[in-house]
Enzyme design. Structure first.
Site, PDB file in Angstrom:
ATOM      1  N   ASP A 104       0.832  -1.203   0.000  1.00  0.00           N
ATOM      2  CA  ASP A 104       0.000   0.000   0.000  1.00  0.00           C
ATOM      3  C   ASP A 104       0.866   1.253   0.000  1.00  0.00           C
ATOM      4  O   ASP A 104       0.614   2.203  -0.763  1.00  0.00           O
ATOM      5  CB  ASP A 104      -0.891   0.019   1.244  1.00  0.00           C
ATOM      6  CG  ASP A 104      -2.141  -0.823   1.079  1.00  0.00           C
ATOM      7  OD1 ASP A 104      -2.513  -1.125  -0.063  1.00  0.00           O
ATOM      8  OD2 ASP A 104      -2.741  -1.189   2.104  1.00  0.00           O
ATOM      9  N   LEU A 105       1.862   1.293   0.863  1.00  0.00           N
ATOM     10  CA  LEU A 105       2.703   2.488   0.976  1.00  0.00           C
ATOM     11  C   LEU A 105       3.491   2.735  -0.301  1.00  0.00           C
ATOM     12  O   LEU A 105       3.610   3.875  -0.769  1.00  0.00           O
ATOM     13  CB  LEU A 105       3.639   2.346   2.174  1.00  0.00           C
ATOM     14  CG  LEU A 105       2.938   2.243   3.531  1.00  0.00           C
ATOM     15  CD1 LEU A 105       3.922   1.903   4.625  1.00  0.00           C
ATOM     16  CD2 LEU A 105       2.206   3.536   3.858  1.00  0.00           C
TER      17      LEU A 105
END
Length: 389
Positions: free
Chosen positions: A173-174
């Site tokens: 996600d990051l």
């Protein structure tokens, strides 16, 4: 424009229709750089992460707080004609739209790229999905954990004889959020030169595969399937965790000059001249013989003693800090990686700071992570009046 903004993205308006982590992390980065970010949330609960706790501060989860500063929150029901119409009005007045709905969902709402482009030809429209807008998996739901598995990352993480292991944070996600920020900035640069907006298609799967980096490249070159090395490195030895007399430390010896220095520090000069260990390729081939020898060496001294000696000679090493030690570390403090902001319900709230250090247009901490719908009335009133939201 965000009040008082002086950052490099001041004057850029971002309509954020995303939730959870990848999209919100991207828009927080843009907000930190001065963009005005309008976060659209559903009225009945808002961003899912608001309830992902404990812990909570002032009724807001720590998870939500980590990715939502420098934003205004408005509550819109995108299942209602009025909510969609308000979102279309905001899209027409924005520079960037970011969303992370399932493939095709925005089009069904009348908020897909083609519909928004008709309203605003210069819009930079970014979609984040699990697998992208094309391919056989395009309609599947995608979560960070599943993509860590499917991308191969878990197959190379963990102990050699243990189970595959995910990373301790949602790294897919990051990473996707950071790629989204890079792509949006590039598209804005193009828009500023040509007046043309464009569509950005980002997937968690693509981002995760890109993270294979040197390990993936090794497979593409050799055809061999990489395995797990635990805390060790496939191509560099010694480059791993060792137990000192009192606790563990991390040591990364990246070249033969560092190796020779280490052997002198360790009181084992003979190791550097041993033909089995003289060069890094030798050490990689003979790691099963070398590592037990080094494990005995490291047990002779405390971790801090080792780290002091290794740092003095320019050899990369460090303690394995717990999270509390990270935030009290003098380097973390000196770099401003913890910031305190005033929050309407939590009082003072401590947040992780931005790593972006710009000399002329520094990151600004203007707005604490907003309450659900905190700015709805003001933003929509300005939109109806034809002014800046």
């Amino acid at each position: 424009m965000a009040e008082g903004a002086i950052g490099p993205l001041s004057g850029v308006r971002v309509l954020d229709l995303s939730r959870v982590l990848a999209g919100p992390f991207c828009t927080m980065v843009l907000g930190d750089l001065g963009a005005e970010v309008i976060k659209v949330e559903r009225p009945d609960g808002g961003d899912d992460t608001r309830e992902w706790g404990p812990p909570f501060a002032g009724g807001e989860s720590a998870y939500y707080l980590c990715a939502n500063r420098n934003k205004k929150s408005i509550a819109l029901d995108l299942k209602s004609p009025g909510g969609v119409e308000a979102a279309r009005g905001l899209a027409a007045a924005s520079d960037v739209l970011l969303e992370n709905f399932r493939v095709g969902a925005m089009g069904k709402l009348g908020l897909g790229y083609e519909e928004v482009k008709a309203l605003n030809p210069g819009i930079v429209y970014c979609s984040i999905t699990g697998y992208g807008q094309t391919g056989p998996y395009r309609d599947l739901a995608g979560y960070d954990f599943i993509l860590q598995a499917m991308s191969g990352l878990m197959s190379i993480t963990g102990e050699p004889d243990g189970e595959p292991m995910k990373l301790g944070v949602a790294t897919v996600d990051l990473t996707t959020g950071l790629y989204a920020a890079v792509a949006i900035l590039a598209a804005l640069r193009h828009r500023d030169r040509t007046g043309e907006g464009q569509y950005i298609d980002l997937s968690l799967m693509d981002a995760a595969v890109s993270w294979l980096a040197n390990v993936g490249s090794s497979h593409l070159v050799s055809g061999e399937v990489p395995g797990r090395f635990g805390n060790a490195h496939a191509s560099i030895v010694p480059y791993q965790v060792f137990r000192a007399r009192d606790r563990y430390l991390a040591v990364g010896i990246g070249n033969d000059g560092q190796w020779r220095k280490f052997c002198e520090i360790a009181g084992e000069p003979g190791l550097s001249s041993d033909v089995r260990f003289a060069s890094n390729p030798d050490r990689v081939r003979n790691r099963l013989e070398l590592i037990p020898l080094l494990e005995g060496v490291f047990l002779r001294r405390d971790a801090d003693s080792w780290i002091e000696s290794l740092w003095r000679e320019g050899i990369p090493a460090g303690p394995i800090n717990t999270v509390d030690r990270v935030f009290s570390d003098p380097q973390t403090v000196a770099r401003g990686m913890v910031v305190e902001m005033d929050h309407p319900t939590a009082g003072k709230v401590r947040l992780i700071g931005s790593p972006l250090k710009l000399s002329g247009t520094p990151v600004e901490y203007r707005l604490a992570p907003p309450l659900l719908g905190e700015h709805t009335a003001g933003v929509l009133r300005q939109l109806l009046e034809g002014g800046d939201p």
